[in-house]
Design a protein around this motif. Structure first.
Motif, PDB file in Angstrom:
ATOM      1  N   LEU A  31       0.824  -1.201   0.000  1.00 24.33           N
ATOM      2  CA  LEU A  31       0.000   0.000   0.000  1.00 24.33           C
ATOM      3  C   LEU A  31       0.863   1.257   0.000  1.00 24.33           C
ATOM      4  O   LEU A  31       0.570   2.229  -0.692  1.00 24.33           O
ATOM      5  N   GLY A  32       1.960   1.210   0.776  1.00 25.20           N
ATOM      6  CA  GLY A  32       2.878   2.354   0.841  1.00 25.20           C
ATOM      7  C   GLY A  32       3.503   2.660  -0.509  1.00 25.20           C
ATOM      8  O   GLY A  32       3.617   3.833  -0.904  1.00 25.20           O
ATOM      9  N   ILE A  33       3.907   1.618  -1.237  1.00 27.56           N
ATOM     10  CA  ILE A  33       4.503   1.806  -2.560  1.00 27.56           C
ATOM     11  C   ILE A  33       3.506   2.448  -3.513  1.00 27.56           C
ATOM     12  O   ILE A  33       3.845   3.355  -4.285  1.00 27.56           O
ATOM     13  N   ILE A  34       2.250   1.983  -3.462  1.00 28.39           N
ATOM     14  CA  ILE A  34       1.203   2.537  -4.330  1.00 28.39           C
ATOM     15  C   ILE A  34       0.963   4.011  -4.018  1.00 28.39           C
ATOM     16  O   ILE A  34       0.873   4.860  -4.918  1.00 28.39           O
ATOM     17  N   ILE A  35       0.883   4.329  -2.723  1.00 27.91           N
ATOM     18  CA  ILE A  35       0.637   5.720  -2.305  1.00 27.91           C
ATOM     19  C   ILE A  35       1.770   6.637  -2.760  1.00 27.91           C
ATOM     20  O   ILE A  35       1.538   7.738  -3.280  1.00 27.91           O
ATOM     21  N   ILE A  36       3.020   6.170  -2.583  1.00 23.72           N
ATOM     22  CA  ILE A  36       4.175   6.981  -2.987  1.00 23.72           C
ATOM     23  C   ILE A  36       4.179   7.204  -4.494  1.00 23.72           C
ATOM     24  O   ILE A  36       4.419   8.319  -4.980  1.00 23.72           O
ATOM     25  N   ALA A  37       3.894   6.136  -5.252  1.00 22.11           N
ATOM     26  CA  ALA A  37       3.874   6.242  -6.713  1.00 22.11           C
ATOM     27  C   ALA A  37       2.813   7.237  -7.176  1.00 22.11           C
ATOM     28  O   ALA A  37       3.056   8.076  -8.064  1.00 22.11           O
ATOM     29  N   VAL A  38       1.618   7.163  -6.572  1.00 22.33           N
ATOM     30  CA  VAL A  38       0.529   8.082  -6.933  1.00 22.33           C
ATOM     31  C   VAL A  38       0.894   9.522  -6.558  1.00 22.33           C
ATOM     32  O   VAL A  38       0.670  10.462  -7.338  1.00 22.33           O
ATOM     33  N   ALA A  39       1.481   9.692  -5.372  1.00 25.94           N
ATOM     34  CA  ALA A  39       1.869  11.033  -4.917  1.00 25.94           C
ATOM     35  C   ALA A  39       2.892  11.659  -5.854  1.00 25.94           C
ATOM     36  O   ALA A  39       2.808  12.847  -6.184  1.00 25.94           O
ATOM     37  N   ILE A  40       3.858  10.859  -6.300  1.00 28.74           N
ATOM     38  CA  ILE A  40       4.878  11.369  -7.228  1.00 28.74           C
ATOM     39  C   ILE A  40       4.240  11.732  -8.565  1.00 28.74           C
ATOM     40  O   ILE A  40       4.532  12.786  -9.151  1.00 28.74           O
ATOM     41  N   ALA A  41       3.354  10.843  -9.051  1.00 30.84           N
ATOM     42  CA  ALA A  41       2.709  11.073 -10.346  1.00 30.84           C
ATOM     43  C   ALA A  41       1.869  12.347 -10.346  1.00 30.84           C
ATOM     44  O   ALA A  41       1.758  13.041 -11.361  1.00 30.84           O
ATOM     45  N   ILE A  42       1.289  12.689  -9.195  1.00 30.52           N
ATOM     46  CA  ILE A  42       0.457  13.892  -9.096  1.00 30.52           C
ATOM     47  C   ILE A  42       1.283  15.143  -8.830  1.00 30.52           C
ATOM     48  O   ILE A  42       1.061  16.197  -9.436  1.00 30.52           O
ATOM     49  N   SER A  43       2.259  15.033  -7.922  1.00 32.76           N
ATOM     50  CA  SER A  43       2.989  16.219  -7.456  1.00 32.76           C
ATOM     51  C   SER A  43       3.963  16.787  -8.486  1.00 32.76           C
ATOM     52  O   SER A  43       4.175  18.000  -8.523  1.00 32.76           O
ATOM     53  N   ILE A  44       4.568  15.929  -9.322  1.00 37.69           N
ATOM     54  CA  ILE A  44       5.529  16.436 -10.305  1.00 37.69           C
ATOM     55  C   ILE A  44       4.849  17.337 -11.343  1.00 37.69           C
ATOM     56  O   ILE A  44       5.312  18.463 -11.580  1.00 37.69           O
ATOM     57  N   PRO A  45       3.734  16.896 -11.976  1.00 41.46           N
ATOM     58  CA  PRO A  45       3.081  17.800 -12.945  1.00 41.46           C
ATOM     59  C   PRO A  45       2.567  19.096 -12.322  1.00 41.46           C
ATOM     60  O   PRO A  45       2.529  20.140 -12.985  1.00 41.46           O
ATOM     61  N   LEU A  46       2.192  19.028 -11.036  1.00 39.23           N
ATOM     62  CA  LEU A  46       1.685  20.229 -10.362  1.00 39.23           C
ATOM     63  C   LEU A  46       2.804  21.146  -9.873  1.00 39.23           C
ATOM     64  O   LEU A  46       2.546  22.242  -9.368  1.00 39.23           O
ATOM     65  N   GLY A  47       4.037  20.688 -10.015  1.00 37.39           N
ATOM     66  CA  GLY A  47       5.178  21.494  -9.586  1.00 37.39           C
ATOM     67  C   GLY A  47       5.430  21.470  -8.090  1.00 37.39           C
ATOM     68  O   GLY A  47       6.202  22.285  -7.568  1.00 37.39           O
ATOM     69  N   LEU A  48       4.777  20.543  -7.379  1.00 40.84           N
ATOM     70  CA  LEU A  48       4.956  20.451  -5.928  1.00 40.84           C
ATOM     71  C   LEU A  48       6.236  19.711  -5.566  1.00 40.84           C
ATOM     72  O   LEU A  48       6.883  20.032  -4.571  1.00 40.84           O
ATOM     73  N   LEU A  49       6.596  18.703  -6.377  1.00 42.09           N
ATOM     74  CA  LEU A  49       7.819  17.949  -6.128  1.00 42.09           C
ATOM     75  C   LEU A  49       8.903  18.445  -7.065  1.00 42.09           C
ATOM     76  O   LEU A  49       8.969  18.073  -8.239  1.00 42.09           O
ATOM     77  N   THR A  50       9.729  19.330  -6.564  1.00 40.45           N
ATOM     78  CA  THR A  50      10.866  19.858  -7.318  1.00 40.45           C
ATOM     79  C   THR A  50      12.147  19.410  -6.638  1.00 40.45           C
ATOM     80  O   THR A  50      12.124  18.830  -5.552  1.00 40.45           O
ATOM     81  N   PHE A  51      13.266  19.689  -7.294  1.00 40.01           N
ATOM     82  CA  PHE A  51      14.543  19.319  -6.696  1.00 40.01           C
ATOM     83  C   PHE A  51      14.738  20.026  -5.358  1.00 40.01           C
ATOM     84  O   PHE A  51      15.201  19.416  -4.377  1.00 40.01           O
ATOM     85  N   LYS A  52      14.341  21.299  -5.289  1.00 43.10           N
ATOM     86  CA  LYS A  52      14.495  22.069  -4.048  1.00 43.10           C
ATOM     87  C   LYS A  52      13.625  21.494  -2.935  1.00 43.10           C
ATOM     88  O   LYS A  52      14.076  21.347  -1.787  1.00 43.10           O
ATOM     89  N   SER A  53      12.363  21.161  -3.250  1.00 44.31           N
ATOM     90  CA  SER A  53      11.478  20.610  -2.225  1.00 44.31           C
ATOM     91  C   SER A  53      11.916  19.208  -1.804  1.00 44.31           C
ATOM     92  O   SER A  53      11.739  18.821  -0.642  1.00 44.31           O
ATOM     93  N   PHE A  54      12.510  18.453  -2.731  1.00 49.00           N
ATOM     94  CA  PHE A  54      13.006  17.113  -2.399  1.00 49.00           C
ATOM     95  C   PHE A  54      14.169  17.201  -1.415  1.00 49.00           C
ATOM     96  O   PHE A  54      14.256  16.423  -0.464  1.00 49.00           O
ATOM     97  N   ILE A  55      15.065  18.167  -1.621  1.00 57.22           N
ATOM     98  CA  ILE A  55      16.180  18.379  -0.694  1.00 57.22           C
ATOM     99  C   ILE A  55      15.644  18.721   0.697  1.00 57.22           C
ATOM    100  O   ILE A  55      16.128  18.201   1.706  1.00 57.22           O
ATOM    101  N   SER A  56      14.633  19.589   0.735  1.00 55.69           N
ATOM    102  CA  SER A  56      14.041  19.963   2.026  1.00 55.69           C
ATOM    103  C   SER A  56      13.408  18.750   2.712  1.00 55.69           C
ATOM    104  O   SER A  56      13.539  18.568   3.922  1.00 55.69           O
TER     105      SER A  56
END
Length: 497
Positions: A236-261
């Protein structure tokens, strides 16, 4: 693991055969030698591979990004030890974890050896991160298993083991660095893959004879019911992480700067949770709880130390390439060769420190005082490197001997802290969390590099003196505080020395 089982494991290991130490130390020494050969060979050219232009065979990242990625990568390597320690304690055992980890590391280096896209580069990083998380904390845990708790050879054995780590780390930048920088980056990475393959062979061919039962026991195995629940949660954790990444990258929420933080927060949060869980566990005894309290300031000191030491492969590697006069004494020095200085000094001095602790016996400094010495030397190593800028300015090329001196001083601190910390971890660990506590030890390095990913952006030619001076000064101040509270920490160790 009960005292009876611990003694049974020790009895199954031939206790003489490798420099007066258990025969199993040979297997673990050379397994870790080749694993470190592959890791540090790759790491010696990694930052240059990232920021060298595509025309020079690199990826063409800007220098600030390359420095941050290297720190984040180092943090994730050690952070993944949580997964490796948990799998060893609950499912695989330490021996199997070492083997499977080695396979993943080898595949990661092979991926780097294939010329390809940036995507392939990040795939290789994931494989190496997961593989090192399985192998590194668990091979160290097995070293602890081959000695009884009363064995005076224990600290000396960890020092010898640590010398094996650094022998591989010394040779690999000279070979991989030469091939990678002067010929082809991918050929250099392929040499690293071969090194890990040799390490796997050594482990598989000698473990039965030399290690006996060490590494085979599962400290806190999952029940059948727990396995079903845990695997469901993981899926379940893997599925949630995959979905979160798939959504956050196009929305600009997951950037290199936010990943470092995010990694910076996790670097502090995960160890904190670990301490709380171990302390509150019903499987932890009153004596073990006291030892956990003693371990906390040692952990904090370790974070500060590694925050400085690990910049040897980021800030100082960049310093070697951009600020150092590489034409010295009639030779043209490769900037990657400086990565061999740290292990070279450790190889030279580790036997001296191992002999010193045995010679001093009960008169040697306590574990907390050794840690305070480690921090003191780390701080001075940064104070030293700011002197050239003070004398000649921030834009003149620096004599390489200044870098040599800085690496030498931090090694003195490393030999006071790192092998001692490995040994102390095996002694202070609660029985139900033996491998996971070793993972916690490596989390101090993860936390340090997560912090480094945040602060390397403040390093420029103009801020060089301020950068080295502030970080070095903080380390020296912490070392003084730790020295004065050492007796109190020692009392919480409940007899561990």
């Amino acid at each position: 693991m009960s005292d009876i089982n611990k003694q049974k494991i020790v009895s199954s290991v031939p206790q003489k055969g490798f420099f007066g130490h258990p025969k199993g130390l040979f297997t673990l020494f050379f397994t870790e030698f080749w694993e470190r050969f592959s890791y540090y060979g790759m790491k010696a050219i990694l930052i240059y591979y990232m920021y060298y232009s595509v025309s020079k065979g690199g990826l063409g990242f800007d220098e600030s990004t390359a420095l941050a990625i290297t720190s984040i990568y180092g943090s994730l390597v050690y952070m993944s030890g949580i997964i490796g320690g948990w799998l060893a304690d609950r499912i695989l055992g330490t021996s199997n974890s070492v083997f499977y980890g080695g396979i993943l590391i080898m595949l990661g280096h092979l991926a780097l050896a294939i010329p390809g896209s940036v995507s392939l580069f990040f795939v290789s990083m994931v494989l190496i991160v997961l593989g090192t998380g399985l192998l590194k904390p668990n091979v160290s845990s097995i070293v602890g298993e081959i000695y009884s708790e009363e064995d005076n050879r224990r600290d000396s054995g960890f020092s010898i083991f640590y010398m094996g780590i650094n022998l591989g780390a010394f040779i690999s930048p000279l070979i991989v660095g030469e091939v990678g920088l002067k010929h082809n980056f991918h050929l250099g990475f392929s040499i690293a893959a071969i090194g890990m393959f040799v390490g796997l062979l050594v482990f598989m061919l000698t473990k039965k004879k030399n290690l006996g039962l060490a590494g085979k026991d599962i400290a806190n195995p999952l029940s059948a019911g727990e396995k079903k629940k845990v695997f469901s949660i993981i899926g379940l954790g893997i599925i949630i992480i995959a979905v979160a990444i798939a959504i956050s990258i196009p929305l600009g929420l997951l950037t290199f700067k936010s990943f470092i933080s995010l990694i910076g927060v996790l670097g502090i949060l995960i160890p904190t949770i670990y301490f709380i869980v171990m302390y509150r566990s019903p499987k932890t005894t009153a004596v073990e709880r006291s030892r956990i309290i003693a371990y906390i300031p040692l952990f904090i000191a370790s974070v500060m130390f590694w925050a400085i030491q690990e910049q040897g492969s980021t800030i100082l590697a960049h310093y070697a390439d951009k600020r150092t006069d590489l034409d010295f004494a009639g030779l043209t020095i490769s900037p990657a060769w400086f990565q061999s200085l740290n292990p070279l000094f450790i190889i030279t001095l580790a036997p001296v420190f191992a002999w010193l602790w045995v010679k001093l016996g009960n008169r040697q400094p306590s574990i907390p005082k050794k840690f305070s010495l480690g921090l003191l030397f780390a701080g001075f190593s940064f104070i030293v490197i700011l002197v050239p800028a003070y004398i000649g300015g921030e834009h003149t090329l620096v004599n390489p001997l200044w870098l040599v001196l800085s690496y030498f001083i931090v090694v003195l601190g490393e030999l006071c802290l790192s092998p001692v910390g490995l040994s102390a971890t095996t002694k202070l660990a609660p029985a139900a969390f033996s491998a996971q506590t070793m993972s916690l030890w490596f989390l101090s390095n993860a936390a340090a590099q997560a912090i480094n990913a945040q602060i390397v952006k403040f390093y420029t030619a103009e801020t060089e003196m301020l950068y080295f001076g502030i970080i070095g000064g903080i380390a020296i101040l912490l070392s003084i505080i730790l020295f004065f509270v050492s007796p109190k920490i020692q009392s919480y160790m409940q007899g561990v020395k």
